[in-house]
Structure formats: structure tokens, C-alpha cells
Design a protein around this motif. Structure first.
Motif, mmCIF file in Angstrom:
data_model
loop_
_atom_site.group_PDB
_atom_site.id
_atom_site.type_symbol
_atom_site.label_atom_id
_atom_site.label_comp_id
_atom_site.label_asym_id
_atom_site.label_seq_id
_atom_site.Cartn_x
_atom_site.Cartn_y
_atom_site.Cartn_z
ATOM 1 N N SER A 181 0.834 -1.209 0.000
ATOM 2 C CA SER A 181 0.000 0.000 0.000
ATOM 3 C C SER A 181 0.865 1.254 0.000
ATOM 4 C CB SER A 181 -0.927 0.020 1.225
ATOM 5 O OG SER A 181 -1.893 -0.990 1.156
ATOM 6 N N MET A 182 1.908 1.254 0.827
ATOM 7 C CA MET A 182 2.790 2.411 0.916
ATOM 8 C C MET A 182 3.592 2.593 -0.372
ATOM 9 S SD MET A 182 2.011 3.790 3.704
ATOM 10 C CE MET A 182 3.239 5.079 3.593
ATOM 11 N N TYR A 183 4.020 1.497 -0.957
ATOM 12 C CA TYR A 183 4.779 1.587 -2.219
ATOM 13 C C TYR A 183 3.899 2.180 -3.316
ATOM 14 C CZ TYR A 183 7.850 0.287 -6.073
ATOM 15 O OH TYR A 183 8.665 0.333 -7.188
ATOM 16 N N LEU A 184 2.668 1.709 -3.401
ATOM 17 C CA LEU A 184 1.743 2.236 -4.409
ATOM 18 C C LEU A 184 1.413 3.699 -4.135
ATOM 19 C CD1 LEU A 184 -0.660 -0.841 -4.722
ATOM 20 C CD2 LEU A 184 1.019 -0.066 -6.415
ATOM 21 N N ALA A 185 1.362 4.060 -2.846
ATOM 22 C CA ALA A 185 1.097 5.459 -2.490
ATOM 23 C C ALA A 185 2.205 6.364 -3.015
ATOM 24 C CB ALA A 185 0.978 5.603 -0.975
ATOM 25 N N HIS A 186 3.444 5.889 -2.981
ATOM 26 C CA HIS A 186 4.553 6.671 -3.515
ATOM 27 C C HIS A 186 4.475 6.787 -5.034
ATOM 28 C CE1 HIS A 186 6.374 6.339 0.494
ATOM 29 N NE2 HIS A 186 7.132 7.347 0.124
ATOM 30 N N LYS A 187 3.653 5.965 -5.640
ATOM 31 C CA LYS A 187 3.388 6.084 -7.079
ATOM 32 C C LYS A 187 2.170 6.963 -7.342
ATOM 33 C CE LYS A 187 6.628 3.252 -8.480
ATOM 34 N NZ LYS A 187 7.764 3.729 -9.318
ATOM 35 N N GLY A 188 1.582 7.495 -6.257
ATOM 36 C CA GLY A 188 0.443 8.395 -6.403
ATOM 37 C C GLY A 188 -0.913 7.714 -6.354
ATOM 38 N N LEU A 189 -0.945 6.418 -6.005
ATOM 39 C CA LEU A 189 -2.215 5.690 -5.936
ATOM 40 C C LEU A 189 -2.717 5.628 -4.497
ATOM 41 C CD1 LEU A 189 -1.627 2.612 -8.284
ATOM 42 C CD2 LEU A 189 -3.009 4.619 -8.758
ATOM 43 N N LYS A 190 -3.995 5.910 -4.321
ATOM 44 C CA LYS A 190 -4.603 5.791 -2.998
ATOM 45 C C LYS A 190 -4.965 4.315 -2.766
ATOM 46 C CE LYS A 190 -6.605 10.429 -3.043
ATOM 47 N NZ LYS A 190 -7.857 11.217 -3.055
ATOM 48 N N ALA A 191 -4.243 3.704 -1.838
ATOM 49 C CA ALA A 191 -4.427 2.277 -1.585
ATOM 50 C C ALA A 191 -4.953 2.040 -0.173
ATOM 51 C CB ALA A 191 -3.105 1.537 -1.776
ATOM 52 N N ALA A 192 -6.036 1.280 -0.089
ATOM 53 C CA ALA A 192 -6.555 0.829 1.204
ATOM 54 C C ALA A 192 -6.309 -0.671 1.279
ATOM 55 C CB ALA A 192 -8.046 1.138 1.320
ATOM 56 N N ASN A 193 -6.206 -1.195 2.488
ATOM 57 C CA ASN A 193 -6.064 -2.652 2.582
ATOM 58 C C ASN A 193 -6.924 -3.202 3.707
ATOM 59 O OD1 ASN A 193 -4.190 -3.390 5.047
ATOM 60 N ND2 ASN A 193 -3.223 -1.599 4.077
ATOM 61 N N ILE A 194 -7.456 -4.371 3.443
ATOM 62 C CA ILE A 194 -8.387 -5.028 4.370
ATOM 63 C C ILE A 194 -7.875 -6.427 4.703
ATOM 64 C CG2 ILE A 194 -10.740 -5.892 4.687
ATOM 65 C CD1 ILE A 194 -10.714 -2.899 4.537
ATOM 66 N N PRO A 195 -7.651 -6.727 5.995
ATOM 67 C CA PRO A 195 -7.232 -8.082 6.362
ATOM 68 C C PRO A 195 -8.424 -9.047 6.317
ATOM 69 C CG PRO A 195 -7.481 -6.724 8.323
ATOM 70 C CD PRO A 195 -7.727 -5.819 7.144
ATOM 71 N N LEU A 196 -8.168 -10.232 5.867
ATOM 72 C CA LEU A 196 -9.216 -11.256 5.825
ATOM 73 C C LEU A 196 -8.970 -12.254 6.939
ATOM 74 C CD1 LEU A 196 -9.484 -11.887 1.957
ATOM 75 C CD2 LEU A 196 -10.863 -10.357 3.394
ATOM 76 N N VAL A 197 -9.896 -12.297 7.869
ATOM 77 C CA VAL A 197 -9.804 -13.181 9.041
ATOM 78 C C VAL A 197 -11.106 -13.985 9.124
ATOM 79 C CG1 VAL A 197 -9.424 -13.280 11.536
ATOM 80 C CG2 VAL A 197 -8.453 -11.396 10.203
ATOM 81 N N PRO A 198 -11.025 -15.315 9.248
ATOM 82 C CA PRO A 198 -12.244 -16.153 9.259
ATOM 83 C C PRO A 198 -13.284 -15.714 10.285
ATOM 84 C CG PRO A 198 -10.308 -17.531 9.059
ATOM 85 C CD PRO A 198 -9.808 -16.132 9.288
ATOM 86 N N GLU A 199 -12.823 -15.180 11.418
ATOM 87 C CA GLU A 199 -13.760 -14.795 12.483
ATOM 88 C C GLU A 199 -14.380 -13.422 12.272
ATOM 89 O OE1 GLU A 199 -11.165 -17.938 13.692
ATOM 90 O OE2 GLU A 199 -10.644 -15.900 13.030
ATOM 91 N N VAL A 200 -13.929 -12.704 11.240
ATOM 92 C CA VAL A 200 -14.428 -11.339 11.004
ATOM 93 C C VAL A 200 -15.063 -11.252 9.624
ATOM 94 C CG1 VAL A 200 -13.812 -8.902 10.848
ATOM 95 C CG2 VAL A 200 -12.595 -10.396 12.460
ATOM 96 N N ILE A 201 -16.308 -10.804 9.565
ATOM 97 C CA ILE A 201 -17.005 -10.663 8.283
ATOM 98 C C ILE A 201 -16.418 -9.485 7.514
ATOM 99 C CG2 ILE A 201 -19.241 -10.194 7.187
ATOM 100 C CD1 ILE A 201 -20.574 -11.416 9.650
#
Length: 275
Positions: A163-183
Motif C-alpha cells: 500500500s505504501m509503495y503504491l502510495a509513492h506512485k500516487g495511488l490511494k491504496a486501502a487494505n483489508i485483512p481477511l480473518v475467518p472470524e471477522v465478516i
């Protein structure tokens, strides 16, 4: 002090906004107390036809031509045609560009408005970095709706560094962790799957990474977080989510962040072309 004679007129001519030339013109005019100088700014001059129109008007007012033209062909044309009409010219950028060229041995790019383009790129990068920090690790799922790209995957699949690397390229990046216990947040299903990238790693590598992570935290390697069976369950769960969304999946095993980013950028570029 009374001043006789016509009011001096400066034509500020530029292939960009002309702010630099206007500032210099006003600074120069301020040195003549009691004389009111009229300044007319003519921005975005990019061809000879436009210059001809300006010259015709300048002749009528016997204006002084102050200019910041980086295209050498236009500078030469303006100087020649102004001389034919008896008009005075002041080249603000040309001498500095020439001096720098001689000093460095390099040729200038002759790119109009380049400083504003660089400013725009810089501020876009800063904004993207702030965005990546704000919407890291699913802190606020609303960021998904405003992101240029959303990275999803289980813990330690390089979502944050990517995400940070892409941000340095000017892209707004969000990230979401996938955990079995969390929808997963509803926002993931509200955007185009072409904006979402699934990240995965081989279970054995993920096991090693998580084990090292636990060591740095002073925790035992036997924790469920680094358990190979648990990791395989998480990866299977994540694959199911990615398949449901219909997003591209990138296996980051053995790849540096730069390599993974290159793949992600290629996927996004193809998505834009096909969109």
C-alpha cells in the motif's frame, strides 16, 4: 511627481500560467515611482499563430514583451517577429536555461508548465501516503469506497508495505485483512472487483514470516497465529472471499514489494483500458 507620455504596457507571454513573468514585471514596474504600468498576462501560448495575434495588438500599444517560453522555436520566432516590428522583448527563462545547460552539459526538456506538473505529482503522492496510513489494515472500511486500489489478504501478505509503495506512485491504496472470524466489510462488495487485488502466499512461507514476527514480539512460536494448519484454513477462507468478489489474485511468494507492485499496476492498467 507628474509624468508625461503614454502609460507603459507590459505584455506577459507564457506557455504556462505566466505567473513568474508577471511577478518579475510587477517587481520591475514598482521601481518607477509615479508611473503606472499596465500589465496584460497572456497564458498558454503554444503556437506561432497565437503569437502573431499578440504581436499585432502589442504593436498598437508599443508594449514591452516579457516572456517565459520554454519552447525554443517559439522563443526564436517571437524575438524575430518582435524585432521586425520594433518591439522590445525580455526573455526571463532563456538565459538561465542556457546557463544551466552549459554548466551541466545537459539539454533542457523544453516542457511547458513542468513545475506545476511536478507540484501536482508531489501533492498527489503526499495525499496518497496519508490515505494509505489512514486506511491501513481495515481501520476504516469507508476508505474502500475512495481508494484507487484495495488490497485484501490474510495477515502478513505484504498488504501494508505494498500500500505504501503504491502510495509513492500516487495511488490511494486501502487494505483489508481477511480473518475467518471477522465478516468482510460491505464496502468490498460495493465497488468494482477490478479495483480489488487479492494477495496470497505459500503456507510454508507465511508460517516462517509469522514465526519470525512472533519472535520479534517476544512471543512463542507455538501461538495459533503461526500454526501451519491455522494458516492453511485462513488462506482457504481468503480464497473463497476473493472468488466471491471476482477480483484478480496475485501470489506474492518469492517476490519483492516492487515486483508485486509492478504486477498490480499492470492489472489496474489493463482494467482501466478494458473498462
Amino acid at each position: 511627481m507628474d509624468v508625461t507620455g503614454p502609460m507603459p504596457v507590459l505584455y506577459v507571454i507564457s506557455d504556462a500560467l505566466g505567473e513568474t513573468a508577471e511577478f518579475v514585471g510587477r517587481a520591475a514596474a514598482a521601481q518607477f515611482v509615479g508611473i503606472k504600468t499596465r500589465i496584460r498576462r497572456v497564458p498558454y501560448v503554444r503556437d506561432e499563430a497565437h503569437l502573431e495575434e499578440i504581436l499585432e495588438e502589442a504593436v498598437a500599444e508599443q508594449a514591452i514583451l516579457v516572456y517565459t517560453l520554454v519552447l525554443k522555436g517559439l522563443r526564436d520566432y517571437l524575438e524575430r517577429r518582435a524585432a521586425e516590428r520594433g518591439l522590445k522583448t525580455v526573455d526571463i527563462l532563456g538565459p538561465v536555461i542556457e546557463a544551466l545547460s552549459k554548466q551541466t552539459g545537459m539539454e533542457p526538456t523544453h516542457t511547458p508548465n513542468i513545475i506545476h506538473r511536478l507540484d501536482e505529482q508531489y501533492f498527489r503522492k503526499v495525499e496518497a501516503i496519508e490515505f494509505a496510513v489512514k486506511y491501513d489494515d481495515g481501520k476504516d472500511p469507508r476508505g474502500v469506497l475512495y481508494a484507487d486500489v484495495v488490497l485484501i489478504g490474510v495477515s502478513r501478505t505484504s498488504k501494508t508495505p505494498l500500500s505504501m509503495y503504491l502510495a509513492h506512485k500516487g495511488l490511494k491504496a486501502a487494505n483489508i485483512p481477511l480473518v475467518p472470524e471477522v465478516i468482510p466489510p460491505d464496502e468490498l462488495y460495493a465497488i468494482s472487483p477490478r479495483k480489488i487485488i487479492g494477495l496470497t502466499l505459500r503456507p510454508e512461507l507465511l508460517n516462517q514470516i509469522r514465526t519470525e514476527r512472533l519472535k520479534t514480539l517476544g512471543l512463542g512460536a507455538s501461538a495459533d497465529y503461526a500454526n501451519l494448519e491455522r494458516i492453511m484454513q485462513e488462506l482457504e477462507y481468503a480464497r473463497g472471499i476473493m472468488k466471491r468478489i471476482g477480483c484478480p489474485v496475485v501470489d506474492a511468494t518469492g517476490k519483492a514489494v516492487e515486483e508485486t507492485a509492478s504486477i498490480v499496476l499492470e492489472i489496474l492498467f489493463k482494467g482501466e483500458r478494458n473498462g
